[in-house]
Design an enzyme around this catalytic site. Structure first.
Site, PDB file in Angstrom:
ATOM      1  N   ALA A  63       0.850  -1.186   0.000  1.00  0.00           N
ATOM      2  CA  ALA A  63       0.000   0.000   0.000  1.00  0.00           C
ATOM      3  C   ALA A  63       0.886   1.236   0.000  1.00  0.00           C
ATOM      4  O   ALA A  63       2.005   1.210   0.526  1.00  0.00           O
ATOM      5  CB  ALA A  63      -0.887  -0.008   1.234  1.00  0.00           C
ATOM      6  N   GLY A 108       0.482  -5.059   0.733  1.00  0.00           N
ATOM      7  CA  GLY A 108      -0.590  -5.182  -0.259  1.00  0.00           C
ATOM      8  C   GLY A 108      -0.134  -5.840  -1.556  1.00  0.00           C
ATOM      9  O   GLY A 108      -0.938  -6.459  -2.259  1.00  0.00           O
TER      10      GLY A 108
HETATM   11  N1  DAK Z   1       4.526   3.361  -0.313  1.00  0.00           N
HETATM   12  C1  DAK Z   1       4.939   4.529  -0.848  1.00  0.00           C
HETATM   13  N2  DAK Z   1       6.154   4.713  -1.387  1.00  0.00           N
HETATM   14  C2  DAK Z   1       6.997   3.675  -1.397  1.00  0.00           C
HETATM   15  C3  DAK Z   1       6.633   2.417  -0.848  1.00  0.00           C
HETATM   16  C4  DAK Z   1       5.324   2.277  -0.282  1.00  0.00           C
HETATM   17  N3  DAK Z   1       4.878   1.129   0.208  1.00  0.00           N
HETATM   18  N4  DAK Z   1       7.687   1.584  -0.980  1.00  0.00           N
HETATM   19  C5  DAK Z   1       8.654   2.277  -1.593  1.00  0.00           C
HETATM   20  N5  DAK Z   1       8.249   3.537  -1.839  1.00  0.00           N
HETATM   21  C6  DAK Z   1       8.991   4.605  -2.501  1.00  0.00           C
HETATM   22  C7  DAK Z   1      10.047   5.185  -1.586  1.00  0.00           C
HETATM   23  O1  DAK Z   1       9.482   6.145  -0.707  1.00  0.00           O
HETATM   24  C8  DAK Z   1      11.006   5.787  -2.592  1.00  0.00           C
HETATM   25  O2  DAK Z   1      10.488   6.981  -3.101  1.00  0.00           O
HETATM   26  P1  DAK Z   1      11.104   8.441  -2.624  1.00  0.00           P
HETATM   27  O3  DAK Z   1      10.788   8.517  -1.173  1.00  0.00           O
HETATM   28  O4  DAK Z   1      12.562   8.348  -2.944  1.00  0.00           O
HETATM   29  O5  DAK Z   1      10.342   9.424  -3.455  1.00  0.00           O
HETATM   30  C9  DAK Z   1      10.948   4.789  -3.737  1.00  0.00           C
HETATM   31  O6  DAK Z   1       9.732   4.071  -3.586  1.00  0.00           O
HETATM   32  C10 DAK Z   1      12.108   3.796  -3.727  1.00  0.00           C
HETATM   33  O7  DAK Z   1      12.113   3.172  -2.456  1.00  0.00           O
HETATM   34  P2  DAK Z   1      13.427   3.024  -1.561  1.00  0.00           P
HETATM   35  O8  DAK Z   1      14.352   4.152  -1.828  1.00  0.00           O
HETATM   36  O9  DAK Z   1      12.991   2.788  -0.169  1.00  0.00           O
HETATM   37  O10 DAK Z   1      14.060   1.704  -2.197  1.00  0.00           O
HETATM   38  P3  DAK Z   1      15.019   0.651  -1.479  1.00  0.00           P
HETATM   39  O11 DAK Z   1      15.504  -0.237  -2.555  1.00  0.00           O
HETATM   40  O12 DAK Z   1      16.045   1.350  -0.619  1.00  0.00           O
HETATM   41  O13 DAK Z   1      14.080  -0.170  -0.476  1.00  0.00           O
HETATM   42  C11 DAK Z   1      12.082  -1.402   0.096  1.00  0.00           C
HETATM   43  C12 DAK Z   1      13.083  -0.977  -1.013  1.00  0.00           C
HETATM   44  C13 DAK Z   1      10.932  -2.156  -0.563  1.00  0.00           C
HETATM   45  C14 DAK Z   1      12.799  -2.336   1.105  1.00  0.00           C
HETATM   46  C15 DAK Z   1      11.583  -0.119   0.852  1.00  0.00           C
HETATM   47  O14 DAK Z   1      11.140   0.817  -0.147  1.00  0.00           O
HETATM   48  C16 DAK Z   1      10.453  -0.397   1.772  1.00  0.00           C
HETATM   49  O15 DAK Z   1      10.647  -0.895   2.909  1.00  0.00           O
HETATM   50  N6  DAK Z   1       9.242  -0.004   1.357  1.00  0.00           N
HETATM   51  C17 DAK Z   1       8.053  -0.103   2.185  1.00  0.00           C
HETATM   52  C18 DAK Z   1       7.540  -1.525   2.285  1.00  0.00           C
HETATM   53  C19 DAK Z   1       6.296  -1.543   3.106  1.00  0.00           C
HETATM   54  O16 DAK Z   1       6.328  -1.355   4.337  1.00  0.00           O
HETATM   55  N7  DAK Z   1       5.151  -1.701   2.408  1.00  0.00           N
HETATM   56  C20 DAK Z   1       3.860  -1.398   2.968  1.00  0.00           C
HETATM   57  C21 DAK Z   1       3.323  -2.498   3.869  1.00  0.00           C
HETATM   58  S1  DAK Z   1       1.774  -2.024   4.549  1.00  0.00           S
HETATM   59  C22 DAK Z   1      -5.159  -0.684   5.427  1.00  0.00           C
HETATM   60  C23 DAK Z   1      -4.511  -1.369   6.430  1.00  0.00           C
HETATM   61  C24 DAK Z   1      -3.227  -1.842   6.198  1.00  0.00           C
HETATM   62  C25 DAK Z   1      -2.609  -1.619   4.981  1.00  0.00           C
HETATM   63  C26 DAK Z   1      -3.305  -0.950   3.981  1.00  0.00           C
HETATM   64  C27 DAK Z   1      -4.581  -0.476   4.191  1.00  0.00           C
HETATM   65  N8  DAK Z   1      -6.448  -0.132   5.673  1.00  0.00           N
HETATM   66  C28 DAK Z   1      -7.092  -0.314   6.935  1.00  0.00           C
HETATM   67  C29 DAK Z   1      -7.049   0.702   4.665  1.00  0.00           C
HETATM   68  C30 DAK Z   1      -1.247  -2.022   4.827  1.00  0.00           C
HETATM   69  C31 DAK Z   1      -0.786  -2.218   3.657  1.00  0.00           C
HETATM   70  C32 DAK Z   1       0.617  -2.393   3.364  1.00  0.00           C
HETATM   71  O17 DAK Z   1       0.918  -2.800   2.281  1.00  0.00           O
END
Ligand code: DAK
Length: 256
Positions: A63, A108
């Site tokens: 997400a 997500g």
């Molecule tokens: N959202 C937004 N932007 C993201 C992103 C994300 N999930 N993942 C990566 N990006 C963006 C980064 O911010 C960066 O952009 P800038 O900030 O430079 O503009 C760009 O993508 C490249 O990312 P990194 O620079 O971080 O790249 P790395 O290779 O260093 O790291 C990584 C890759 C995948 C390890 C890291 O980006 C990371 O940890 N990303 C986040 C992973 C994560 O936590 N995903 C979300 C899980 S939660 C809900 C309840 C729950 C949920 C949704 C709805 N409701 C009740 C409505 C939960 C949902 C989820 O998915």
């Protein structure tokens, strides 16, 4: 377009195309995925749906975290229901779906892959539900689909620790059907060719029966199987398949 729908022969391909944010799922992208799945459902010449992510780093990093903050509880609940309902469209889609996980599949992004009928992983794929690190839990089906696929204990481990699983470990635990080298879309097309030649209505009945295994007792599930296998028997394709066997020729299924 952040969600692209293309067609390669009899396979539709939905590409998440937001590589600058590792194909993170904004609410708009979720709606666009829903619209693309609806469009696939109308195409009579499509026999499988593949999902992949643009770029060489990510299938989908989950997400869009930047969009999740400062929202009302009502909006959050609606957001979870949106993601759940979009991914649930894959259950009732007339064709099977394959997630081609070409890099990170987090949160997500993994939940989208879990909603597909099959998952293939590139060698560099990484899987995880890191919501707990954000103080969250999965909201787009992960707590329900992951245990059905890999068992409760392994699912709990992924959800409570937020740890990442690599492609080899994902294959070992049954999270993916196979790990593939090289062009993952080509591998996906080849994988889909393993079933697209069969009768579509019969494939759909088989998917329905297997889907019910997750939520019925064995006795109820066996009754469902008796009904659905009898329905498959009623198709012209079943008659053709059995006749072709006896006549020692290749069956010519007509999706009827
Ligand atoms: N959202 C937004 N932007 C993201 C992103 C994300 N999930 N993942 C990566 N990006 C963006 C980064 O911010 C960066 O952009 P800038 O900030 O430079 O503009 C760009 O993508 C490249 O990312 P990194 O620079 O971080 O790249 P790395 O290779 O260093 O790291 C990584 C890759 C995948 C390890 C890291 O980006 C990371 O940890 N990303 C986040 C992973 C994560 O936590 N995903 C979300 C899980 S939660 C809900 C309840 C729950 C949920 C949704 C709805 N409701 C009740 C409505 C939960 C949902 C989820 O998915």
């Amino acid at each position: 377009m952040a969600v692209e729908l293309t067609q390669n022969g009899d396979c539709a391909v939905i590409t998440l195309n937001r590589p600058e944010a590792l194909n993170a799922l904004s609410f708009q992208i979720l709606r666009d995925i829903g619209a693309a799945i609806d469009e696939v459902a109308t195409r009579k010449d499509v026999r499988a749906l593949l999902f992949t992510g643009a770029g060489d780093k990510a299938f989908c990093a989950g997400a869009d975290i930047k969009e999740l903050r400062n929202r009302s509880l009502v909006d959050q609940k609606r957001g979870a229901e949106l993601g759940q309902s979009v991914f649930a469209k894959l259950d009732t889609l007339p064709v099977a779906s394959v997630a081609l996980v070409n890099g990170y599949a987090f949160g997500g992004g993994l939940e989208l892959a879990l909603a597909c009928s099959f998952r293939l992983a590139s060698v560099n794929a990484k899987f995880g539900l890191p919501e707990v690190k954000l103080g969250l839990i999965p909201g787009y089906g992960g707590t329900q689909r992951l245990p059905r696929i890999v068992g409760e204990s392994r699912a709990l481990e992924m959800i409570l620790t937020g740890k990442t699983v690599d492609a080899a470990a994902a294959e070992q635990m049954g999270l993916v059907n196979a790990v593939v080298e090289g062009d993952i879309v080509a591998a996906g097309l080849k994988f889909a060719a393993g079933f697209t030649g069969y009768s579509l209505p019969v494939l759909e009945l088989a998917r329905r029966a297997v889907q019910r295994a997750g939520d019925l007792s064995l006795a109820e599930g066996l009754r469902v199987e008796a009904d659905l296998s009898t329905l498959a028997y009623c198709t012209a394709d079943a008659e053709e398949g059995m006749a072709a066997f006896q006549e020692k020729r290749k069956a010519e299924f007509k999706d009827g």
